[in-house]
Every structure is written in structure tokens, then in C-alpha cells.
Design an enzyme around this catalytic site. Structure first.
Site, PDB file in Angstrom:
ATOM      1  N   GLY A  38       0.778  -1.236   0.000  1.00  0.00           N
ATOM      2  CA  GLY A  38       0.000   0.000   0.000  1.00  0.00           C
ATOM      3  C   GLY A  38       0.805   1.280   0.000  1.00  0.00           C
ATOM      4  N   ASP A  95      -5.087   1.839  10.507  1.00  0.00           N
ATOM      5  CA  ASP A  95      -6.520   1.548  10.659  1.00  0.00           C
ATOM      6  C   ASP A  95      -6.729   0.941  12.048  1.00  0.00           C
ATOM      7  OD1 ASP A  95      -9.105   0.392  10.446  1.00  0.00           O
ATOM      8  OD2 ASP A  95      -8.979   0.332   8.284  1.00  0.00           O
TER       9      ASP A  95
END
Ligand SMILES: O=P(O)(O)OC[C@H]1O[C@H](OP(=O)(O)OP(=O)(O)O)[C@H](O)[C@@H]1O
Length: 174
Positions: A38, A95
Site C-alpha cells: 500500500g 486503521d
């Protein structure tokens, strides 16, 4: 899909992130470790805004399938030698926090002089760990986001903006 941050906003955020990192480390040589996959877009943009001498390495983690977090796997086969180095981990999103929490513990065992982390995004109210990154470009709402390196089932990493997935974007059974 709904745009959350456009290209200009992302660029401004990465610029500010780089300013904070440049101010913190000054001229000290810095080893950047990008957490694949990512972080590839953030990493490419961010390192070109850093002013100190840098080395760049990678490690790879994987835990999400669709929008669900599963078991975390970490592949550190390509790690650089970071003993006695100032090290900055780079990731796209914080997250639940489990990825950076585990990666930090693992990388600390390699003996860096210092170890900090920088993320593009921090999702509000989702964290399940005590650990927090030192450098954060954007706090975002609790929505599943894609683009600028972030994927949903390996798609959308190439979008130049950040978007929230809507129900109509989700695959059945995902
Ligand atoms: O804070 P957390 O809840 O741990 O989530 C954050 C991690 O999840 C994503 O990685 P993923 O496992 O999906 O692999 P990817 O980078 O290949 O997309 C993202 O790139 C972060 O590394």
C-alpha cells in the site's frame, strides 16, 4: 465511489508530512522502510521531498481480504541492515493499528538507533492498539478507502485520488 481527497489535497498533505520529517531529522541520514504494497505511491512521492541523505528499503505485510482484516503475515526477507541507523517506517494507512504495531516490534529487534513511523492516513476511532505513528498526514472518517496505493481486492491502487467505497462498489460475499 466518492472522492475523499483529490490530487491537490494529497500533494499538500504529503508536502506537510515531508516538512515535519525534514524538521525532525534535519541532516541526519535516514533509512526509510516502506511497508508494501500500500505504501508504494506515498513512498515514491514522499522520499522525493526529503532533504537528508536517505536509504530506502521495503518489507511486505498482508492482512486484508476485501474490507475484512484477517491474519497478519510479514515478509521481511528484503529488509536492509538497519543496525545503529535512524529508521522511519512508511505506510499508507493506520486503521486498527495491528500492522504497524507488529512491524515496529519486529523491526526494533534489528537494532536501529531510533524507530518512528509516518502514515498518510489515520482512520478515526478504529485503533485497537496503544501504538501511534509519530507523523500523520490526514485523519479520515471510518470508511473503507481506495486509491493512491490503497486497494480493495487488489484493485484501485492506481487511482491518483483517495475515494470511499460505497455499497454498490462492494463485491458480493466480499
Ligand atoms: O492498521 P491495520 O488495520 O493493520 O491496517 C493497515 C494495513 O492494512 C493495509 O495493508 P494490507 O494488509 O491490506 O496489505 P497491502 O498493503 O498489500 O494492501 C495497509 O496497507 C496497512 O499496511
Amino acid at each position: 465511489m466518492k472522492t475523499l481527497l483529490d490530487e491537490n489535497q494529497l500533494n499538500d498533505g504529503v508536502e506537510k508530512l515531508a516538512d515535519a520529517i525534514n524538521a525532525h531529522y534535519g541532516d541526519k541520514p535516514l533509512t526509510i522502510i516502506c511497508i508494501l504494497t500500500g505504501s508504494i505511491v506515498l513512498g515514491a512521492d514522499l522520499i522525493r521531498k526529503l532533504r537528508m541523505p536517505t536509504r530506502v528499503g521495503v518489507l511486505q505485510t498482508s492482512s486484508y481480504e476485501g474490507t475484512e482484516r484477517g491474519d497478519l503475515t510479514i515478509n521481511a526477507e528484503m529488509m536492509l541492515d538497519i543496525k545503529d541507523r535512524e529508521v522511519l517506517l512508511i505506510d499508507d494507512i493506520f486503521d486498527t493499528g495491528h500492522t504497524l504495531d507488529k512491524v515496529t516490534a519486529l523491526v526494533a529487534d534489528y537494532g536501529p538507533t531510533s524507530l518512528q513511523s509516518a502514515v498518510l492516513l489515520c482512520k478515526t476511532g478504529r485503533q485497537e492498539v496503544e501504538y501511534r505513528p509519530e507523523f500523520i498526514a490526514f485523519d479520515i472518517p471510518d470508511e473503507f478507502v481506495v486509491g493512491y496505493g490503497l486497494d480493495y481486492n487488489d484493485e484501485y491502487r492506481n487511482l491518483p485520488y483517495l475515494a470511499c467505497l460505497e455499497d454498490s462498489d462492494l463485491e458480493p460475499n466480499a
